[in-house]
Structure formats: C-alpha cells, structure tokens
Design a protein around this motif. Structure first.
Motif, PDB file in Angstrom:
ATOM      1  N   ASN A 122       9.775   4.341  16.668  1.00 14.63           N
ATOM      2  CA  ASN A 122       9.573   4.398  15.221  1.00 14.63           C
ATOM      3  C   ASN A 122       8.866   5.699  14.810  1.00 14.63           C
ATOM      4  N   THR A 123       9.507   6.805  15.123  1.00 12.52           N
ATOM      5  CA  THR A 123       8.919   8.129  14.914  1.00 12.52           C
ATOM      6  C   THR A 123       8.506   8.382  13.471  1.00 12.52           C
ATOM      7  N   TYR A 124       9.342   7.996  12.520  1.00 11.52           N
ATOM      8  CA  TYR A 124       9.074   8.302  11.116  1.00 11.52           C
ATOM      9  C   TYR A 124       8.365   7.172  10.376  1.00 11.52           C
ATOM     10  N   GLY A 125       8.017   6.122  11.047  1.00 14.22           N
ATOM     11  CA  GLY A 125       7.367   4.993  10.391  1.00 14.22           C
ATOM     12  C   GLY A 125       8.374   4.204   9.569  1.00 14.22           C
ATOM     13  N   ASP A 126       7.902   3.342   8.732  1.00  9.82           N
ATOM     14  CA  ASP A 126       8.783   2.563   7.870  1.00  9.82           C
ATOM     15  C   ASP A 126       9.124   3.381   6.640  1.00  9.82           C
ATOM     16  N   LEU A 127      10.403   3.545   6.403  1.00  8.11           N
ATOM     17  CA  LEU A 127      10.843   4.298   5.240  1.00  8.11           C
ATOM     18  C   LEU A 127      10.660   3.462   3.986  1.00  8.11           C
ATOM     19  N   PRO A 128      10.362   4.075   2.856  1.00  7.22           N
ATOM     20  CA  PRO A 128      10.171   3.307   1.620  1.00  7.22           C
ATOM     21  C   PRO A 128      11.481   2.657   1.169  1.00  7.22           C
ATOM     22  N   ILE A 129      11.360   1.475   0.602  1.00  7.58           N
ATOM     23  CA  ILE A 129      12.519   0.727   0.115  1.00  7.58           C
ATOM     24  C   ILE A 129      12.448   0.714  -1.407  1.00  7.58           C
ATOM     25  N   ASP A 130      13.544   1.103  -2.049  1.00 11.12           N
ATOM     26  CA  ASP A 130      13.609   1.090  -3.509  1.00 11.12           C
ATOM     27  C   ASP A 130      13.963  -0.325  -3.964  1.00 11.12           C
ATOM     28  N   ILE A 131      13.046  -0.985  -4.661  1.00  6.71           N
ATOM     29  CA  ILE A 131      13.291  -2.365  -5.077  1.00  6.71           C
ATOM     30  C   ILE A 131      13.491  -2.504  -6.584  1.00  6.71           C
ATOM     31  N   ILE A 132      13.473  -1.399  -7.311  1.00  8.27           N
ATOM     32  CA  ILE A 132      13.710  -1.455  -8.755  1.00  8.27           C
ATOM     33  C   ILE A 132      15.150  -1.920  -8.981  1.00  8.27           C
ATOM     34  N   GLY A 133      15.331  -2.917  -9.833  1.00  7.90           N
ATOM     35  CA  GLY A 133      16.648  -3.470 -10.100  1.00  7.90           C
ATOM     36  C   GLY A 133      17.014  -4.624  -9.190  1.00  7.90           C
ATOM     37  N   SER A 134      16.140  -4.971  -8.255  1.00  9.23           N
ATOM     38  CA  SER A 134      16.401  -6.089  -7.352  1.00  9.23           C
ATOM     39  C   SER A 134      16.042  -7.410  -8.008  1.00  9.23           C
ATOM     40  N   ARG A 135      16.667  -8.454  -7.518  1.00  5.67           N
ATOM     41  CA  ARG A 135      16.358  -9.800  -8.001  1.00  5.67           C
ATOM     42  C   ARG A 135      15.483 -10.513  -6.989  1.00  5.67           C
ATOM     43  N   GLY A 136      14.681 -11.438  -7.475  1.00  2.00           N
ATOM     44  CA  GLY A 136      13.807 -12.197  -6.609  1.00  2.00           C
ATOM     45  C   GLY A 136      13.450 -13.524  -7.227  1.00  2.00           C
ATOM     46  N   THR A 137      12.463 -14.177  -6.651  1.00  4.19           N
ATOM     47  CA  THR A 137      11.995 -15.481  -7.105  1.00  4.19           C
ATOM     48  C   THR A 137      10.503 -15.410  -7.385  1.00  4.19           C
ATOM     49  N   CYS A 138      10.113 -15.867  -8.562  1.00  7.59           N
ATOM     50  CA  CYS A 138       8.710 -15.895  -8.939  1.00  7.59           C
ATOM     51  C   CYS A 138       8.006 -17.016  -8.176  1.00  7.59           C
ATOM     52  N   VAL A 173      15.481  -7.382   0.188  1.00  4.85           N
ATOM     53  CA  VAL A 173      16.134  -6.091   0.019  1.00  4.85           C
ATOM     54  C   VAL A 173      16.452  -5.546   1.410  1.00  4.85           C
ATOM     55  N   GLU A 174      17.704  -5.158   1.623  1.00  2.00           N
ATOM     56  CA  GLU A 174      18.133  -4.581   2.896  1.00  2.00           C
ATOM     57  C   GLU A 174      17.715  -5.453   4.077  1.00  2.00           C
ATOM     58  N   ASN A 175      17.966  -6.743   3.996  1.00  2.00           N
ATOM     59  CA  ASN A 175      17.638  -7.720   5.046  1.00  2.00           C
ATOM     60  C   ASN A 175      16.143  -7.791   5.353  1.00  2.00           C
ATOM     61  N   THR A 176      15.326  -7.379   4.404  1.00  2.49           N
ATOM     62  CA  THR A 176      13.878  -7.455   4.553  1.00  2.49           C
ATOM     63  C   THR A 176      13.314  -8.313   3.427  1.00  2.49           C
ATOM     64  N   HIS A 177      12.530  -9.320   3.769  1.00  2.53           N
ATOM     65  CA  HIS A 177      11.894 -10.166   2.765  1.00  2.53           C
ATOM     66  C   HIS A 177      10.524  -9.593   2.453  1.00  2.53           C
ATOM     67  N   LEU A 178      10.284  -9.346   1.169  1.00  3.74           N
ATOM     68  CA  LEU A 178       9.025  -8.756   0.732  1.00  3.74           C
ATOM     69  C   LEU A 178       8.320  -9.683  -0.240  1.00  3.74           C
ATOM     70  N   SER A 179       7.004  -9.697  -0.182  1.00  4.22           N
ATOM     71  CA  SER A 179       6.192 -10.406  -1.149  1.00  4.22           C
ATOM     72  C   SER A 179       5.461  -9.340  -1.964  1.00  4.22           C
ATOM     73  N   PRO A 202      14.204 -17.230 -11.304  1.00  3.73           N
ATOM     74  CA  PRO A 202      14.735 -15.936 -10.873  1.00  3.73           C
ATOM     75  C   PRO A 202      14.207 -14.801 -11.760  1.00  3.73           C
ATOM     76  N   ILE A 203      13.924 -13.670 -11.134  1.00  2.41           N
ATOM     77  CA  ILE A 203      13.381 -12.527 -11.869  1.00  2.41           C
ATOM     78  C   ILE A 203      14.174 -11.270 -11.526  1.00  2.41           C
ATOM     79  N   LEU A 204      14.034 -10.266 -12.371  1.00  5.92           N
ATOM     80  CA  LEU A 204      14.609  -8.944 -12.151  1.00  5.92           C
ATOM     81  C   LEU A 204      13.475  -7.931 -12.221  1.00  5.92           C
ATOM     82  N   ILE A 205      13.370  -7.066 -11.224  1.00  2.57           N
ATOM     83  CA  ILE A 205      12.307  -6.065 -11.181  1.00  2.57           C
ATOM     84  C   ILE A 205      12.725  -4.881 -12.040  1.00  2.57           C
ATOM     85  N   ILE A 206      11.885  -4.539 -13.020  1.00  2.30           N
ATOM     86  CA  ILE A 206      12.210  -3.498 -13.988  1.00  2.30           C
ATOM     87  C   ILE A 206      11.589  -2.152 -13.610  1.00  2.30           C
ATOM     88  N   LYS A 207      10.285  -2.126 -13.381  1.00  2.33           N
ATOM     89  CA  LYS A 207       9.625  -0.864 -13.031  1.00  2.33           C
ATOM     90  C   LYS A 207       8.327  -1.131 -12.290  1.00  2.33           C
TER      91      LYS A 207
END
Length: 105
Positions: A30-46, A62-68, A84-89
């Motif tokens: 894991n030379t470069y560490g974890d790359l940032p994931i863009d989650i703007i516009g993603s759907r989730g659960t409150c 997002v991208e097979n990764t579950h985030l809280s 269900p929610i939508l992430i705006i910004k």
C-alpha cells in the motif's frame, strides 16, 4: 531506573534484528495509502433522525466500500431514521456532509 536502562538497549537491538526481514514486505505494501473516494452525489441510508441543524450519521456504499459519515440536512428539513439520502456537498471544515432526502417511487 538503572535496571530499566540496562534492559532498554538490548531490547532495541533484538527488535532491530527480528524486524529487519519484514522491511522489504512492508515497503511495497500500500505504497500510496488509501486514495480519497469522491462520495458527492452518492446515495445512502440515514442512521439517525436529523432536523434543522442537528448532526447525524449515515451509511453509504461507494466502490465496494461501506463508509459511515456525519451528515446534516441541507435545508434544515427533517430526515427520518432509515430514510434514503443523497449527498449534496461537503462542509467547509470537511467534518460532515450536507444531504437531502432521496425519495424513490
């Protein structure tokens, strides 16, 4: 204190000897560490009821990764538990995200 110092230096030398073989293995892992994931516009659960300026949490996939993540309502509207929610910004201090309810029919 003297006894501790007498044990400290041999422990350093033994640790160096036993961990040197692992140096090559971890160098390429894991030379470069974890790359940032863009989650703007993603759907989730409150995961909590939020309203007005109250902060809550949500779960997204997002991208097979579950985030809280921490969330706040974009316009101060009430968002119920398991809705269900939508992430705006992202907030300016990058600690939470603004979301709105995402109704599917």
């Amino acid at each position: 204190f003297i006894i501790m110092l007498l044990g400290f230096f041999p422990a350093l030398i033994l640790t160096k000897i036993f961990t040197t073989p692992f140096k090559g293995f971890f160098k390429h892992l894991n030379t470069y560490g974890d790359l940032p994931i863009d989650i703007i516009g993603s759907r989730g659960t409150c995961l909590s009821k939020i309203k007005e300026t109250k902060m809550g949490s949500a779960q997204i996939a997002v991208e097979n990764t579950h985030l809280s993540i921490y969330i706040k309502s974009l316009k101060g509207e009430t968002i119920n538990l398991i809705e269900p929610i939508l992430i705006i910004k992202q907030s300016e201090d990058k600690n939470y995200y603004y979301v709105q309810s995402y109704k599917t029919n």
